[in-house]
Design a protein around this motif. Structure first.
Motif, PDB file in Angstrom:
ATOM      1  N   VAL C  57     -10.930  -5.836 -13.388  1.00 25.13           N
ATOM      2  CA  VAL C  57     -11.592  -4.509 -13.527  1.00 25.13           C
ATOM      3  C   VAL C  57     -11.284  -3.375 -14.356  1.00 25.13           C
ATOM      4  O   VAL C  57     -11.024  -2.429 -15.315  1.00 25.13           O
ATOM      5  N   GLY C  58      -9.889  -4.059 -15.150  1.00 17.97           N
ATOM      6  CA  GLY C  58      -8.352  -3.548 -16.340  1.00 17.97           C
ATOM      7  C   GLY C  58      -7.699  -2.161 -15.095  1.00 17.97           C
ATOM      8  O   GLY C  58      -7.596  -1.176 -16.339  1.00 17.97           O
ATOM      9  N   ILE C  59      -7.025  -2.492 -14.315  1.00 12.93           N
ATOM     10  CA  ILE C  59      -6.484  -2.270 -13.850  1.00 12.93           C
ATOM     11  C   ILE C  59      -4.919  -2.897 -13.626  1.00 12.93           C
ATOM     12  O   ILE C  59      -5.017  -4.307 -13.468  1.00 12.93           O
ATOM     13  N   ALA C  60      -4.347  -2.118 -12.911  1.00 14.93           N
ATOM     14  CA  ALA C  60      -2.501  -2.854 -12.598  1.00 14.93           C
ATOM     15  C   ALA C  60      -3.154  -3.450 -10.737  1.00 14.93           C
ATOM     16  O   ALA C  60      -3.626  -2.877 -10.264  1.00 14.93           O
ATOM     17  N   ASP C  61      -2.056  -4.192 -10.831  1.00 11.23           N
ATOM     18  CA  ASP C  61      -2.487  -5.132  -9.539  1.00 11.23           C
ATOM     19  C   ASP C  61      -1.671  -4.437  -8.993  1.00 11.23           C
ATOM     20  O   ASP C  61      -2.635  -4.648  -7.565  1.00 11.23           O
ATOM     21  N   HIS C  62      -0.820  -3.707  -8.497  1.00  8.89           N
ATOM     22  CA  HIS C  62      -0.784  -2.199  -7.553  1.00  8.89           C
ATOM     23  C   HIS C  62      -1.515  -1.033  -7.132  1.00  8.89           C
ATOM     24  O   HIS C  62      -1.650  -1.263  -6.065  1.00  8.89           O
ATOM     25  N   ASP C  63      -2.494  -1.201  -8.148  1.00 11.76           N
ATOM     26  CA  ASP C  63      -3.474  -0.240  -7.535  1.00 11.76           C
ATOM     27  C   ASP C  63      -4.915  -1.107  -6.923  1.00 11.76           C
ATOM     28  O   ASP C  63      -5.307  -0.495  -5.526  1.00 11.76           O
ATOM     29  N   VAL C  64      -5.074  -2.053  -7.475  1.00 16.68           N
ATOM     30  CA  VAL C  64      -5.564  -2.988  -6.352  1.00 16.68           C
ATOM     31  C   VAL C  64      -5.627  -3.611  -4.970  1.00 16.68           C
ATOM     32  O   VAL C  64      -5.932  -3.205  -4.085  1.00 16.68           O
ATOM     33  N   ARG C  65      -4.125  -3.742  -4.671  1.00 16.09           N
ATOM     34  CA  ARG C  65      -3.236  -3.654  -3.543  1.00 16.09           C
ATOM     35  C   ARG C  65      -3.399  -2.659  -2.603  1.00 16.09           C
ATOM     36  O   ARG C  65      -3.655  -2.302  -1.653  1.00 16.09           O
ATOM     37  N   SER C  66      -3.345  -1.553  -3.476  1.00 13.87           N
ATOM     38  CA  SER C  66      -3.189  -0.487  -2.803  1.00 13.87           C
ATOM     39  C   SER C  66      -4.349   0.412  -2.316  1.00 13.87           C
ATOM     40  O   SER C  66      -4.990   0.360  -1.301  1.00 13.87           O
ATOM     41  N   VAL C  67      -6.121  -0.416  -2.964  1.00 13.92           N
ATOM     42  CA  VAL C  67      -7.400  -0.314  -2.734  1.00 13.92           C
ATOM     43  C   VAL C  67      -7.646  -1.776  -1.206  1.00 13.92           C
ATOM     44  O   VAL C  67      -7.975  -0.627  -0.653  1.00 13.92           O
ATOM     45  N   LEU C  68      -7.057  -2.144  -1.615  1.00 16.36           N
ATOM     46  CA  LEU C  68      -7.569  -3.894  -0.478  1.00 16.36           C
ATOM     47  C   LEU C  68      -6.708  -3.465   0.764  1.00 16.36           C
ATOM     48  O   LEU C  68      -6.938  -3.513   1.737  1.00 16.36           O
ATOM     49  N   SER C  69      -5.881  -2.775   0.571  1.00 14.82           N
ATOM     50  CA  SER C  69      -5.220  -2.353   2.118  1.00 14.82           C
ATOM     51  C   SER C  69      -5.940  -1.059   2.512  1.00 14.82           C
ATOM     52  O   SER C  69      -5.386  -1.191   3.763  1.00 14.82           O
ATOM     53  N   TYR C  70      -6.379  -0.661   2.076  1.00 16.44           N
ATOM     54  CA  TYR C  70      -7.275   0.764   2.681  1.00 16.44           C
ATOM     55  C   TYR C  70      -8.689   0.221   3.576  1.00 16.44           C
ATOM     56  O   TYR C  70      -8.773   0.776   4.824  1.00 16.44           O
ATOM     57  N   TYR C  71      -8.815  -1.377   3.169  1.00 13.91           N
ATOM     58  CA  TYR C  71     -10.026  -1.853   3.829  1.00 13.91           C
ATOM     59  C   TYR C  71      -9.778  -2.208   4.796  1.00 13.91           C
ATOM     60  O   TYR C  71      -9.063  -3.636   4.609  1.00 13.91           O
TER      61      TYR C  71
END
Lengths: 435, 782, 169
Positions: C57-71
């Motif tokens: 999706v063209g974003i940083a790993d930690h942006d993914v972590r930020s999102v996934l830890s929400y759900y």
């Protein structure tokens, strides 16, 4: 598989096709499916909005905002694409009405989405289902694929020269995403934190474009309204509360289930006649009338009509239509605790009052229920909840505070019965079988 | 936008429509509290502290998200509002640890202040607090998670502010935490902006944490000594046994040209000053080749006599002087005056990092065409040619980013590499490393100058359409290329220019005549009439040796003495140590640098944080540097030059025109000790007086500079009040000359290097090491 | 680059992801579904999943972590093959949801968010799953079971143990 129920008092409009295999597109077409959208194309945008306004349909998600008016707020001209967004993130405890719609009548959601798109001049709709509803997502995905296969979706729908696409989307476990702007964030691949309003979604919504976002039940009602006419729909309901709605009756009730009742239907009748009364012949203690966020009613407060205005007058809310029946053997402190635990778990954490308030309430009520409370804790619970109310970034804080205030106000004596080391008076080891 | 009138707390106020209520109130002196709001940066509506009562609104509204509208009636401190704020603080204190007695933020904590104001004194919370372990994210950044109140300022400043995006929120609800981009550590620019904006003690700095309490420090706002941007940094200092130690650098009052910004170096790389291996005693090389510590009297006497002998025996042309780009303007000026009038030589130079001479020549007589650093934050359009401001001019980079973010400025960039600022650029043109001159020709209309295509044409068209443009260029441009660039720029309706060079006072060094051919203000040495009149001394009439020529001369045996002040040319230019073996070398420095190690006499010198005077950033913004720290045993370069002149038999009064036009409180004059004189200057400045009574008083020299260098004739009043004053470059007296030798050698510093000085910053070294230490697992796999 | 040269996913999932990012006006909209589908295949969101999806999706790993830890459905540690999710929210609670949870704990010998030693089952107390009118209800992975009694619960666990359980995904 959710069992279907029926009661003579029901007025089956939105549930008309339930149990008739309407998830199959041909069956749906045979049951007047995709007629409303063709009429809408023929009669045009203004007609749709007029009918919707006439219907008196108010948002079925819980806030009860008039749908026709919401659609009319979308600017006609927009540099950015406009979107229709269907909120199927059904997560309010005691609410499972969208569940049966997705299961039994997925094409009504698609058709409603198309009509909303026509009304606002959008070319793209999204149907967002909560992550837990995977099997329903599959049903929706198949329905969308079938609609494409028939040429109902995509380029030049029904020869109108209008293009319309629908994409289904899954969440991944977050009550907060049911808030409209949080849902947009989630759909954009972000944390489900609500947005600052204004601007409202009708002006700046999904991907920055004007967006209509409606609850799945609201959207599924749309084709029916256009088929029967706005005025006819309005007449079914009570004053300023058009039509019917799906009420989910759950808890200590003999015949739990999702029933379609006219707006304004009496709550007491809904429990005792439609729901068949309290289980095990017990007495009613309380009712949570519209999902867990609505303030509790005591047994003698339930002679009230189920619409937005009458429930408001009764000091509670119609909410999502999830009626929870609570018998006299239930510990209201435990009930309050389970309620606040949910909001503590689901708070997105963005703003201080909700993040800290739900956690604090959860800890304190938990301690009180365990017998570790003192008198001052009860004042504290109320103080905390009252100071969250109206102060949070989004309605989740209110959703946590309102029922808590209700429980402590109306059942303070039950809280008091737990203080100073006393064991829970309702503690029982073995649950009686439900009849 | 049109103004609207509204009422706040009974006061009728006016502000442009659309102004946020919180800002409009602040402008009118009505403070509305907020944790998550930060002006011009973060609107989050998360903390709910700024709630106010607005008539006709159903519930309390957040002032940080509400734009003022006509007729709005607002109450900001009613009982209802106060109760709401009190409750919010109570909620925060529920989980916030009450470790204020040891917290770095204690005394400077917004949560403390608000608790004090709204009186959330009763402890309602008896539950167990959320505890989380403290984390170290980098050599600079520590995160004490329980203290975090989740205001998200750090996330916002790191993201939209810095364009680094190293911080994010993880988890949700009460478990939500701020998390660094590499899971357990940060990979970022280490700017410390997150720590600066943190309203509580959650983010703390590795250089300051647990060292002191804020009220135990004095806070001195001065100018950063590192790059050429000239940011204001406030040094927190404390008396220690051997002087005054710097404990903290920060951007305390945000009153400088840098606004909210300060980079890693300005904030943390002051630690070189506290190094224990600083030179604190004069050293003289003994016959056995080793250095011996001697007393000041002996060292000055020895050096003075030796220089005197050499001048008498071989003449001034056998002596060379190399100045610094980190000393004050007064020191640079004094050094050239000393070289020319006492040593009798024009052999004077410094490490040049930009061709300011050609820039001055190109703009001679053209008023109001230089851009201040401030202009880069407001100009509607900026053309950036060469350089990489993110690394080399962090404040400029901040201004450009902010200007795009807040004002939608248009940035055009041409560079030979894909510099990070291209992310903010409206157009980016990648050009060959040697293509800068041809680019200007192309911009000026020569279609064949570069391999033109649609995007180059669009780039040129866009620039030419700009009605007001700031052109910022790096040291890629020198000599005639600067002239061409300025000529092109002046063909546009309204253009300002800025030349980028490195270090705190590179521009000042050039302006002050640390050049073999030019006197202060770029006056050719052959045209020195009014200088000789003022100085009352003759000066050599012809250009001297430049820096490289001096070392060549030394190699040949033609340079008998070399006086090096605050510079390390041996390392920078790779000078062969053997070439200096027959040269009497006097070095003033803080450390035993590669250059100092070859000296015959070393004078331990003070740094910019230990002296007062003015410095000029690369934009020509002149600012006052104030003495903050002190180190026993060291002297300012100013004092050392004067003392050396004295020991050479020269009259200090001729060198420093003190006592001329005296308007000072005689009773406060404390005489000769340099630190005392400086402190006295601060006191006098505070009382609108100017000290001119000591031979070590830089302000006496500033008087002379302002008499002789018209471009420096700026407001003393503003300067002493701590304001920046833009140099008037059009007033230089340079004669466009035949082409000069190009000696520009850019420093090529990164965010974590700072020439020789950077090597003496343990913090910078730690950052560099933390990035280069191989991952142990990878090492094992090899 | 949205399509990585090498993928950790099965060809079918990789192909699905290739298509998913094209469905929306922005690629990032595919993030949450991708994470969920990746979890379905891998069992949890591993660092490798984060890295590949971030790239897609063209974003940083930690942006993914930020999102996934929400759900709350997304996990960064493995769970059992069958994740038994027992709802104890109000409607289920009133109809013995806690009894079902306790029963499962006893039968499986594990607690909340724990996994049986054989890796077959994990147990989770969850918030409302939208089956309130058919309470008490649970989900095993994505499959709903409602109107439960402890006897029915035993049967469900037996069926999964014997490999006869429903497996929608």
């Amino acid at each position: 598989m959710p069992r279907l129920v029926s009661h003579p008092d029901e007025v089956k409009i939105i549930s008309r096709r339930f149990g008739q295999g309407a998830a199959d597109i041909d069956k749906y077409i045979a049951l007047d499916g995709y007629k409303a959208v063709q009429t809408a194309i023929a009669k045009g945008t203004d007609w749709i909005i007029t009918e919707m306004k006439a219907s008196g349909l108010r948002g079925r998600g819980g806030a009860g905002f008039p749908t026709g008016m919401k659609w009319s707020f979308v600017p006609k001209q927009s540099e950015r694409p406009k979107y229709v967004l269907v909120n199927g993130d059904e997560s309010e405890p005691a609410t499972c009405k969208d569940h049966v719609i997705f299961l039994h009548d997925p094409h009504a959601v698609i058709e409603g989405t198309m009509i909303a798109g026509l009304a606002i001049g959008s070319k793209m709709g999204f149907i967002y289902l909560r992550g837990e509803y995977r099997y329903l997502l599959k049903i929706m995905e198949k329905a969308v694929a079938d609609a494409y296969a028939k040429g109902f979706l995509g380029k030049n729908i029904f020869g109108s020269g209008i293009d319309f696409d629908i994409v289904t989307q899954t969440g991944a476990g977050a009550y907060e995403v049911g808030e409209e702007s949080a849902l947009m964030e989630s759909l954009e691949g972000k944390r489900g934190v609500p947005r600052i309003k204004p601007p409202f979604p009708a002006v700046v919504g999904l991907y920055g474009g004007p967006t209509v976002i409606n609850n799945a039940e609201t959207i599924a009602s749309v084709p029916h309204i256009l088929l029967m006419g706005g005025d006819a729909y309005a007449k079914v309901g009570s004053e300023r509360n058009g039509g019917t709605r799906l009420f989910g009756i759950s808890g200590h009730v003999v015949n739990p289930g999702v029933y379609e009742l006219p707006m304004g239907y009496n709550l007491k009748k809904a429990i005792y006649e439609v729901g068949g009364g309290v289980t095990n012949g017990r007495k009613l203690k309380a009712v949570v009338p519209g999902g867990s966020s609505t303030p509790v009613l005591t047994a003698d407060e339930i002679d009230v009509g189920l619409d937005f205005d009458q429930m408001g007058k009764a000091g509670t809310m119609l909410g999502s239509g999830g009626i929870v029946v609570i018998d006299d053997q239930t510990c209201m402190v435990e009930f309050a605790l389970r309620t606040i635990k949910f909001y503590q778990h689901e708070s997105c954490g963005w703003c201080i009052p909700c993040r800290e308030g739900t956690d604090w309430l959860n800890k304190t009520i938990s301690r009180v229920h365990a017998g570790g409370g003192v008198e001052k804790d009860l004042d504290n619970i109320r103080y905390l909840a009252e100071n969250m109310l109206g102060r949070t970034f989004c309605p989740l804080g209110d959703a946590a505070a309102m029922p808590t205030i209700g429980f402590i106000k109306k059942f303070r004596h039950e809280f008091e019965d737990h203080l100073n080391g006393k064991p829970c008076p309702y503690a029982h080891t073995e649950e009686p079988a439900l009849v | 936008m049109a103004d609207v009138t509204f009422t706040v707390d009974g006061k009728k106020l006016t502000a442009p429509a659309g102004t946020l209520l919180i800002d409009a109130c602040k402008a009118a002196g009505i403070e509305i509290p907020a944790f998550c709001y930060y002006p011009k940066l973060s609107v989050q509506a998360a903390c709910r502290m700024c709630v106010v009562r607005i008539e006709k609104m159903p519930k309390l509204q957040t002032a940080c998200t509400t734009p003022v509208t006509e007729g709005m009636v607002v109450a900001t401190e009613t009982d209802e509002v106060k109760q709401a704020r009190k409750a919010t603080i109570e909620l925060l204190l529920g989980n916030h640890p009450l470790d204020c007695p040891v917290c770095d933020a204690g005394g400077e904590c917004e949560l403390q202040d608000m608790t004090f104001k709204y009186g959330a004194a009763e402890s309602k919370y008896v539950e167990i607090k959320q505890h989380r372990e403290e984390q170290q994210w980098s050599p600079v950044v520590y995160f004490d998670r329980p203290r975090c109140i989740l205001c998200y300022r750090c996330v916002t400043v790191c993201g939209p502010g810095m364009d680094v995006w190293a911080l994010a929120i993880e988890n949700r609800g009460v478990h939500a935490v701020i998390a660094p981009n590499e899971q357990d550590h940060l990979n970022c620019e280490e700017c410390g902006m997150c720590i600066d904006l943190c309203p509580v003690g959650a983010l703390t700095s590795g250089t300051y944490r647990y060292k002191t309490r804020p009220w135990e420090m004095n806070h001195v706002a001065t100018v950063c000594t590192h790059c050429g941007d000239g940011c204001k940094t406030t040094l927190g200092v404390r008396s220690v046994n051997d002087g005054v130690e710097i404990i903290r650098g920060d951007n305390r009052d945000k009153s400088g040209m840098n606004g909210d910004f300060l980079c890693n170096k300005g904030r943390y790389a002051f630690d070189f000053a506290n190094r224990t291996d600083r030179l604190t005693k004069p050293l003289i090389r003994q016959p056995d080749g080793k250095f011996a510590e001697v007393n000041w009297d002996h060292a000055l006497d020895f050096a003075g006599k030796k220089l005197h002998e050499i001048r008498e025996a071989k003449g001034g042309q056998s002596i060379g002087v190399i100045g610094s780009n980190r000393t004050t303007n007064e020191e640079a000026y004094l050094l050239q005056k000393f070289a020319r009038t006492v040593l009798g030589t024009n052999n004077i130079d410094h490490h040049r990092t930009a061709d300011y001479v050609s820039f001055a020549a190109a703009l001679k007589g053209k008023a109001a065409h230089t851009a201040s650093l401030r202009d880069t934050a407001t100009a509607p359009a900026i053309l950036l040619l060469g350089n990489n401001p993110t690394d080399q001019h962090p404040a400029l980079a901040w201004n450009l980013r902010s200007n795009v973010r807040l004002n939608r400025a248009r940035i055009y960039i041409a560079n030979h590499s894909e510099i990070k600022l291209r992310r903010q650029a409206k157009a980016f043109l990648e050009i060959p490393q040697d293509g800068y001159a041809s680019l200007v020709q192309y911009l000026a209309g020569n279609d064949g100058a570069i391999a033109a295509n649609d995007s180059t044409a669009a780039f040129r068209d866009a620039i030419r359409k700009e009605e007001s443009l700031v052109i910022v260029f790096g040291s890629e441009y020198r000599g005639r290329d600067i002239q061409a660039l300025v000529d092109f720029g002046l063909s546009l309706p309204n253009t300002k220019f800025a030349a980028l060079g490195d270090y705190a006072n590179s521009r000042g060094a050039a302006d002050m005549g640390l050049l073999p051919d030019l006197l202060p203000g770029y006056v050719p040495v052959g045209d020195a009439a009014h200088f000789t009149e003022e100085y009352g001394a003759a000066m050599p009439p012809t250009a001297g040796l430049d820096l490289l020529q001096m070392f060549d001369a030394a190699q040949r045996g033609d340079l008998s003495a070399l006086y090096i002040v605050g510079s390390n040319p041996v390392s920078r230019y790779g000078v062969d140590p053997a070439s200096l073996k027959n040269t009497f070398l006097v070095v003033q420095d803080m450390f035993m640098t590669e250059t100092a190690a070859l000296a015959d006499v070393i004078f331990p010198a003070a740094n910019l944080y230990e002296k007062s005077g003015t410095v000029t950033n690369t934009f020509g913004d002149i600012q006052l540097a104030k003495k903050a720290a002190d180190k026993a045993g060291v002297r300012t370069d100013f004092e050392l030059i004067v003392r050396l002149a004295d020991r050479m038999g020269s009259d200090p009064k001729r060198l420093v025109p003190f006592g001329r036009g005296v308007y000072a409180d005689m009773g406060q004059s404390r005489g000769a000790q340099s630190g005392e004189a400086d402190r006295h200057a601060v006191w006098l400045a505070a009382n609108h007086l100017e000290p001119k009574l000591s031979p070590f008083d830089p302000f006496a020299t500033l008087d002379e500079i302002q008499r002789l260098v018209p471009s420096y004739n700026v407001s003393r009043l503003e300067l002493l009040a701590g304001m920046d004053q833009q140099e008037k470059l059009d007033l230089v007296q340079i004669q466009p000359t035949a082409s000069r030798r190009d000696l520009v050698l850019p420093a090529e510093d990164t965010l974590f290097t700072s020439g020789t000085l950077g090597r003496y910053s343990d913090m910078l070294k730690a950052i560099v090491e933390s990035r280069t230490t191989p991952n142990p697992a990878e090492t094992a796999a090899d | 680059m949205s399509t990585p040269a090498t993928t950790i996913f099965s060809p079918a999932t990789a192909a699905r992801f290739d298509r998913l990012v094209t469905l929306y006006p922005v690629k990032r909209s595919a993030l949450v579904p991708m994470l969920l589908y990746a979890q379905d295949e891998v069992g949890y969101i591993s660092d490798a999943v984060v890295a590949e999806i971030a790239q897609r999706v063209g974003i940083a790993d930690h942006d993914v972590r930020s999102v996934l830890s929400y759900y709350s459905m997304l996990r960064t540690k493995p769970a059992g093959k069958y994740n038994v999710q027992v709802c104890t929210n109000i409607s289920c609670m009133l109809r013995n949801g806690f009894g079902i949870l306790e029963h499962c704990k006893k039968r499986l010998g594990i607690g909340h968010k724990e996994t049986t030693p054989d890796g077959l089952f994990s147990l989770e107390e969850v918030e409302c799953i939208g089956a309130c009118c058919w309470a008490p209800a649970i989900q095993v992975n994505y499959d709903f079971y409602d109107d439960l009694t402890t006897e029915k619960m035993d049967q469900i666990l037996e069926d999964y143990k014997a490999g006869r359980g429903k497996e929608t995904v």
